[in-house]
Scaffold this motif. Structure first.
Motif, PDB file in Angstrom:
ATOM      1  N   UNK A 199       1.033  -1.060   0.046  1.00 25.49           N
ATOM      2  CA  UNK A 199       0.031   0.024   0.138  1.00 25.49           C
ATOM      3  C   UNK A 199       0.988   1.249  -0.046  1.00 25.49           C
ATOM      4  N   UNK A 200       0.601   2.092  -0.781  1.00 27.55           N
ATOM      5  CA  UNK A 200       1.307   3.511  -0.862  1.00 27.55           C
ATOM      6  C   UNK A 200       2.599   3.504  -1.839  1.00 27.55           C
ATOM      7  N   UNK A 201       2.710   2.279  -2.328  1.00 23.56           N
ATOM      8  CA  UNK A 201       3.947   2.094  -3.087  1.00 23.56           C
ATOM      9  C   UNK A 201       3.780   1.980  -4.737  1.00 23.56           C
ATOM     10  N   UNK A 202       4.228   2.772  -5.488  1.00 19.70           N
ATOM     11  CA  UNK A 202       4.023   2.752  -7.174  1.00 19.70           C
ATOM     12  C   UNK A 202       4.024   1.360  -7.523  1.00 19.70           C
ATOM     13  N   UNK A 203       2.970   0.889  -8.045  1.00 16.67           N
ATOM     14  CA  UNK A 203       2.750  -0.358  -8.454  1.00 16.67           C
ATOM     15  C   UNK A 203       3.437  -0.758  -9.860  1.00 16.67           C
ATOM     16  N   UNK A 204       3.716   0.333 -10.764  1.00 14.70           N
ATOM     17  CA  UNK A 204       4.507   0.257 -11.936  1.00 14.70           C
ATOM     18  C   UNK A 204       6.020   0.524 -11.851  1.00 14.70           C
ATOM     19  N   UNK A 205       6.533   0.936 -10.764  1.00 18.36           N
ATOM     20  CA  UNK A 205       7.858   1.643 -10.925  1.00 18.36           C
ATOM     21  C   UNK A 205       8.715   0.389 -10.802  1.00 18.36           C
ATOM     22  N   UNK A 206      10.002   0.294 -11.491  1.00 20.82           N
ATOM     23  CA  UNK A 206      10.816  -0.561 -11.358  1.00 20.82           C
ATOM     24  C   UNK A 206      11.931  -0.274 -10.187  1.00 20.82           C
ATOM     25  N   UNK A 207      12.681  -1.196  -9.482  1.00 22.96           N
ATOM     26  CA  UNK A 207      13.329  -0.865  -8.765  1.00 22.96           C
ATOM     27  C   UNK A 207      14.669  -0.297  -9.289  1.00 22.96           C
ATOM     28  N   UNK A 208      15.272   0.592  -8.711  1.00 26.72           N
ATOM     29  CA  UNK A 208      16.434   1.554  -9.039  1.00 26.72           C
ATOM     30  C   UNK A 208      17.758   1.212  -8.305  1.00 26.72           C
ATOM     31  N   UNK A 209      18.750   0.812  -9.058  1.00 26.39           N
ATOM     32  CA  UNK A 209      20.039   0.748  -8.228  1.00 26.39           C
ATOM     33  C   UNK A 209      21.410   1.020  -9.371  1.00 26.39           C
ATOM     34  N   UNK A 210      22.611   0.912  -8.795  1.00 24.82           N
ATOM     35  CA  UNK A 210      23.921   0.957  -9.652  1.00 24.82           C
ATOM     36  C   UNK A 210      24.580  -0.478  -9.273  1.00 24.82           C
ATOM     37  N   UNK A 211      25.619  -0.669 -10.196  1.00 28.83           N
ATOM     38  CA  UNK A 211      26.499  -1.463 -10.128  1.00 28.83           C
ATOM     39  C   UNK A 211      27.501  -1.296  -8.545  1.00 28.83           C
ATOM     40  N   UNK A 212      27.795  -0.047  -8.257  1.00 27.71           N
ATOM     41  CA  UNK A 212      28.180   0.105  -7.199  1.00 27.71           C
ATOM     42  C   UNK A 212      27.395  -0.060  -6.053  1.00 27.71           C
ATOM     43  N   UNK A 213      26.188   0.534  -6.092  1.00 31.80           N
ATOM     44  CA  UNK A 213      25.266  -0.230  -4.767  1.00 31.80           C
ATOM     45  C   UNK A 213      25.173  -1.572  -4.638  1.00 31.80           C
ATOM     46  N   UNK A 214      25.073  -2.160  -5.892  1.00 36.99           N
ATOM     47  CA  UNK A 214      24.639  -3.565  -5.808  1.00 36.99           C
ATOM     48  C   UNK A 214      25.932  -4.383  -5.072  1.00 36.99           C
ATOM     49  N   UNK A 215      27.177  -3.749  -5.486  1.00 41.24           N
ATOM     50  CA  UNK A 215      28.334  -4.178  -5.054  1.00 41.24           C
ATOM     51  C   UNK A 215      28.449  -4.239  -3.542  1.00 41.24           C
ATOM     52  N   UNK A 216      28.160  -2.985  -2.984  1.00 42.55           N
ATOM     53  CA  UNK A 216      28.009  -2.674  -1.609  1.00 42.55           C
ATOM     54  C   UNK A 216      27.188  -3.433  -0.863  1.00 42.55           C
ATOM     55  N   UNK A 217      25.973  -4.067  -1.550  1.00 43.25           N
ATOM     56  CA  UNK A 217      24.981  -4.909  -0.676  1.00 43.25           C
ATOM     57  C   UNK A 217      25.810  -6.084  -0.869  1.00 43.25           C
ATOM     58  N   UNK A 218      26.209  -6.710  -1.917  1.00 38.47           N
ATOM     59  CA  UNK A 218      26.710  -7.911  -1.660  1.00 38.47           C
ATOM     60  C   UNK A 218      27.898  -7.985  -0.881  1.00 38.47           C
ATOM     61  N   UNK A 219      28.918  -7.115  -0.581  1.00 36.86           N
ATOM     62  CA  UNK A 219      29.841  -7.003   0.204  1.00 36.86           C
ATOM     63  C   UNK A 219      29.331  -7.171   1.686  1.00 36.86           C
TER      64      UNK A 219
END
Length: 476
Positions: A199-219
């Motif tokens: 509820x309250x979240x855009x149903x049609x929006x794609x998640x947005x990230x970057x290669x750097x941010x995803x590397x930080x998450x994986x780290x």
């Protein structure tokens, strides 16, 4: 005159040759560093059509960047988003909210989601209890959207929007500055046909990230929950074994050993693909003491499914480049060391990343040893490796002063004890003299008792020595 003309022409020729030589050299360096050329030179058949839009390789212990190409490009990570959902599940387990053996009873909505053909799913039957362990395998091996939703609902007691907020809060906490989540699995909410609706979240929006941010998450995922690879490394696994609901799951990470693009040491993390994101890949591999993490985004086009395989060609190639160039190893051992001409006492072993065949250059600052390897951290929230030290001479001086201080304290206590004892003995002798005092015969002169004299002398000596101890120091 002729000589001068010749020299001018010769100089001009050298300038022209130097100019074109510089252009050639710059082009060669660029070509050598281009991911497409690296991949083709590694023997993979690929083309510019499949060239990733962004990529990064980091070392998993230090978070230092070994390769980066457009790492801050905003992109739809597709199912790589499931890594954040898995992070929150592992965190909840660590906090004691539930265990791997905890079961989740499937709802009618869960069963309905599992039957949506367009979504990547496994089979879910309403009313059946599914262990968290099996749902993690379904999420990270099969990339099941319904399993991800079931785990998210477990974490937040079926508050779908709350889980999205947790994802975004955690992203900020980890330093993922260009990431926004709108769903828990990588598939946009609208594709769930109303069965999943934060509820309250855009149903049609794609998640947005970057290669750097995803590397930080994986780290952080591997650093804080190293068992993650248990759930990302199987090429095939059966969940719900010994039940009527047993199901074989297949991994889409074709760089796992034994699969189409099998890579030595690969054991995770997650693939992802979507119409807007193309083909993406977050991977980790370990060789010896060195573990690497990489992220590849935007390989090919959704309309050409060859991108599903091509992403692994690029990933394997830049893994090869990083593994062949760098290594993670022990650079200093704990104890006495001579660094930059200084004798030091190092408090702990120092490990770090270094280019193979080179020696580290150390820097001494305050009480920290660091080293320069020309690499930066993937995030300012991650600190470079360092070790504490003390200068050997200063340490010895400190130790000697401590010993001297302790000795002075002990001697001071002993001295005051002796001083006090002298005073007490003196007073005691004077008291005894008075106790046994005999009156002299009438008309006889009064005599001073020797005990009194001796007692007074002892007391005076004790007082004098006490004053000396306070002013000068222990006399013992």
């Amino acid at each position: 005159m002729k000589k001068r003309t010749f020299l001018l022409k010769f100089s001009a020729l050298l300038l022209v040759l130097s100019y074109f030589s510089g252009i050639f050299t710059a082009s060669s360096v660029y070509a050598e560093e281009d991911i497409l050329t690296i991949t083709q030179n590694a023997g993979y058949q690929t083309s510019d059509f499949y060239k990733p839009k962004a990529s990064i390789v980091i070392e998993a212990q230090t978070g230092q960047v070994l390769w980066a190409d457009n790492p801050d490009l905003n992109w739809n990570p597709a199912s790589i988003a499931k890594l954040m959902s898995a992070y929150l599940v592992f965190e909840a387990i660590a906090q004691g909210k539930f265990t791997l053996e905890t079961t989740v009873k499937a709802t009618d909505s869960d069963q309905a989601i599992s039957q949506i053909y367009e979504l990547s799913n496994n089979t879910i039957v309403s009313g059946v209890d599914y262990p968290v362990r099996d749902l993690l395998y379904a999420t990270l091996v099969q990339s099941s959207n319904v399993a991800t939703v079931m785990l998210a609902n477990l974490v937040t007691a079926n508050d779908e929007a709350k889980f999205i907020h947790l994802m975004n809060d955690k992203a900020k906490e980890l330093g993922m500055t260009k990431t926004t989540f709108y769903n828990c699995s990588g598939a946009d909410t609208a594709s769930f046909n109303g069965y999943y609706n934060p509820v309250g979240i855009d149903q049609n929006a794609d998640n947005v990230s970057t290669a750097r941010d995803l590397a930080i998450l994986s780290y952080h995922l591997l650093k804080e929950y190293p068992d993650t690879v248990t759930y990302t490394s199987p090429t095939q696994i059966t969940i719900m074994e010994n039940t009527p609901y047993a199901e074989v799951l297949e991994n889409h990470n074709y760089s796992l050993p034994g699969l189409a693009y099998g890579y030595e040491g690969a054991d995770g993390l997650k693939t992802g693909s979507s119409p807007t994101g193309g083909f993406n890949y977050a991977a980790t591999a370990v060789r010896g003491e060195t573990r690497l993490i990489e992220v590849i985004l935007g390989v090919g086009d959704w309309e050409d499914q060859n991108g599903e395989l091509q992403r692994h060609a690029f990933g394997n190639a830049i893994f090869d480049r990083a593994f062949s160039t760098y290594e993670y190893k022990q650079l200093l051992t704990k104890g006495k060391q001579t660094i930059n001409g200084e004798e030091l006492n190092v408090s702990q072993d120092l490990y770090g990343v270094i280019q193979k065949g080179t020696e580290p250059t150390f820097t001494l600052s305050a009480n920290q040893i660091t080293f320069d390897n020309g690499l930066s951290e993937v995030s300012p929230t991650i600190t470079a490796p360092s070790a504490e030290f003390q200068y050997a001479k200063k340490l010895k001086a400190l130790q000697n002063s401590a010993l001297l201080k302790n000795a002075n304290q002990k001697n001071g206590l002993s001295t005051f004890f002796v001083n006090g004892l002298l005073i007490v003995l003196g007073l005691l002798l004077m008291a005894l003299a008075k106790l046994f005092k005999k009156e002299p015969p009438a008309g006889s002169p009064k005599k001073i008792n020797p005990l009194v004299i001796f007692g007074v002398l002892l007391a005076l000596v004790g007082v004098g020595l006490s004053i000396y101890t306070l002013v000068v120091g222990p006399w013992l």
